[in-house]
Scaffold this active site. Structure first.
Site, short mmCIF file in Angstrom:
data_model
loop_
_atom_site.label_atom_id
_atom_site.label_comp_id
_atom_site.label_asym_id
_atom_site.label_seq_id
_atom_site.Cartn_x
_atom_site.Cartn_y
_atom_site.Cartn_z
N HIS A 27 -6.96 1.37 -12.56
CA HIS A 27 -7.60 0.27 -12.16
C HIS A 27 -8.30 0.85 -10.85
CE1 HIS A 27 -5.32 -3.22 -14.63
NE2 HIS A 27 -5.70 -2.25 -15.31
N TYR B 72 1.27 -8.30 -20.18
CA TYR B 72 1.66 -7.32 -21.33
C TYR B 72 2.91 -7.54 -21.83
CZ TYR B 72 -2.34 -4.60 -20.08
OH TYR B 72 -3.76 -4.37 -19.82
N GLU C 260 -13.64 -10.01 -19.79
CA GLU C 260 -14.80 -11.09 -19.22
C GLU C 260 -15.97 -10.45 -18.98
OE1 GLU C 260 -11.35 -13.11 -16.50
OE2 GLU C 260 -13.09 -12.38 -15.53
#
Length: 321
Positions: free
Chosen positions: A156, A270, A249
Site C-alpha cells: 500500500h 480478509y 471504490e
C-alpha cells in the site's frame, strides 16, 4: 491504443488478476509491440512514438514504436519487494516546451526507499531527461517528497501522480501502508491524497494548512490504497481505491473530505470480520461507485487489457497497439 499497468506480486487481497483470455477481445486487432518485466507505469513522450516505462525492480526503459528498447541509466536505488519498487512516472507540465527550446525536460518519478529498522516508504523525485547523447539518461535526480513516517511492511504505497489541469499543482496518492489507523491521523501523510507545488512543497490553500507540518500537504484523508488518480475533462479529480475483501471504490476527490478508511468500507477484512458500511456513516464521504466482488478497477482505470504470468511467478505485461 497502448496499454500497461501493474501492482505486481502483492500481499493477500491485492494481487493482480488474470483475465479470462484473448477471446474477450475478438473484435480487436492486437499486435505485440514489446514485453516488459513487471511494468508499473508509462509516460508517452511528445509526438507519441516513444515512451518511458518503469519496471518495478528499478529499471526505466525507453521504448520506441520501431521496437527499440533502451535502459535509461540514472535511476534511483529502490527497495524492491512485495508492492514496492519503482512506481509512477509523469512528464512535467512544461516538458514539451522545454524540449522544444533545447533544454532537458523534467520528469517525476515515485519509488520506495528503505529506512532504519526494516522500514520503508514511498518518495517522489524529479530528474532531467537528457537526450543529448547517443542514449537517454537521467541527470540531477533529487527527492522532493517522502511518506512520513516510514513503517514496516511492503504494501500500500499507492504513489500515483496527477497534475492539475492548469499545470500548477501536483496531486499524489499516499497509501496507509496496510496499517489502517494512519489514514485517519492528520499528523501523517499516510492514507492521504496530498496537493503539492511542483517543487514538492505544500500547495497554498490546502484544507489543513493551519495545522502546519505534514498536515499542510493533505488534500483528502481516510484512504486505503489509491492506485488510480486522474482528472476528468471538467477538472474533477477521481481516484480508484483498492479496498479489502470487496468494496473497491471510485471516488470524486473533494478537498478536506474524509473517505472513511478504516472506519467504514463496502468490503470486509480478509479474516472475514465485518467492517461497517459507508451507509452507516453519512458524515464520511462515500464512493461514487463500489464493486462487490472486487474487479481491481485501477487496472481498468489505467487501461490494462490483460496480464500474463511468467514461469518465475513475476508478473509480465505486454504493450499492445
Amino acid at each position: 491504443m497502448t496499454l500497461v499497468a501493474s501492482c505486481g506480486p502483492a500481499s493477500a487481497g491485492d494481487s493482480a488478476s488474470e483475465f479470462a483470455g484473448e477471446k474477450t477481445f475478438e473484435s480487436l486487432k492486437i499486435d505485440n509491440m514489446a514485453t516488459f518485466d513487471e511494468p508499473w507505469a508509462m509516460a508517452f513522450l511528445p509526438g507519441g512514438h516513444s515512451a518511458l516505462v518503469t519496471e518495478k525492480s528499478g529499471r526505466l526503459v525507453w521504448w520506441e514504436d520501431t521496437g527499440r528498447k533502451v535502459q535509461v541509466p540514472g535511476t534511483p536505488k529502490v527497495d524492491y519487494g512485495g508492492q514496492g519498487g519503482l512506481g509512477d512516472i509523469a512528464l512535467a507540465p512544461e516538458f514539451a516546451n522545454a524540449r522544444q527550446i533545447g533544454n532537458g525536460g523534467t520528469i517525476y518519478l515515485t519509488w520506495v526507499e528503505s529506512g532504519p529498522g526494516n522500514t520503508r516508504g514511498a518518495v517522489l523525485g524529479t530528474a532531467m531527461l537528457d537526450t543529448s547523447g547517443q542514449e537517454p539518461r537521467l541527470r540531477q535526480l533529487r527527492i522532493i517528497w517522502r511518506q512520513q513516517p516510514k513503517v514496516s511492511g511492503r504494501g500500500h504505497f499507492s504513489h500515483r501522480i496527477a497534475f492539475s489541469p492548469d499545470g500548477k499543482y501536483l496531486f499524489l496518492s499516499s497509501g496507509e501502508r496496510q496499517k489502517k489507523s494512519p489514514a485517519q491521523d492528520l499528523g501523517t501523510n499516510l492514507g492521504k491524497i496530498v496537493r503539492l507545488n511542483l517543487d514538492g512543497s505544500p500547495a497554498p490553500g490546502n484544507p489543513f494548512a493551519g495545522r502546519g507540518g505534514v498536515s499542510s500537504q493533505i488534500w483528502t484523508y481516510g484512504h486505503r490504497n489509491v492506485l488510480g488518480l486522474q482528472f476528468d475533462a471538467n477538472g474533477g479529480l477521481w481516484d480508484l481505491e483498492h479496498s479489502p475483501r470487496g468494496g473497491d471504490e471510485l471516488n470524486l476527490v473533494k478537498p478536506g473530505r474524509n473517505y472513511g478508511w478504516p472506519l467504514v468500507s463496502n468490503g470486509d477484512n480478509y479474516d472475514g470480520t465485518p467492517i461497517p458500511r459507508h451507509s452507516t456513516r453519512p458524515d464520511l464521504e462515500g464512493p461514487a461507485i463500489s464493486w462487490n466482488p472486487v474487479i481491481e478497477a485501477s487496472r481498468v482505470f489505467r487501461r490494462l487489457l490483460f496480464v500474463r504470468r511468467s514461469h518465475n511467478e513475476r508478473y509480465k505485461e505486454q504493450v499492445f497497439a
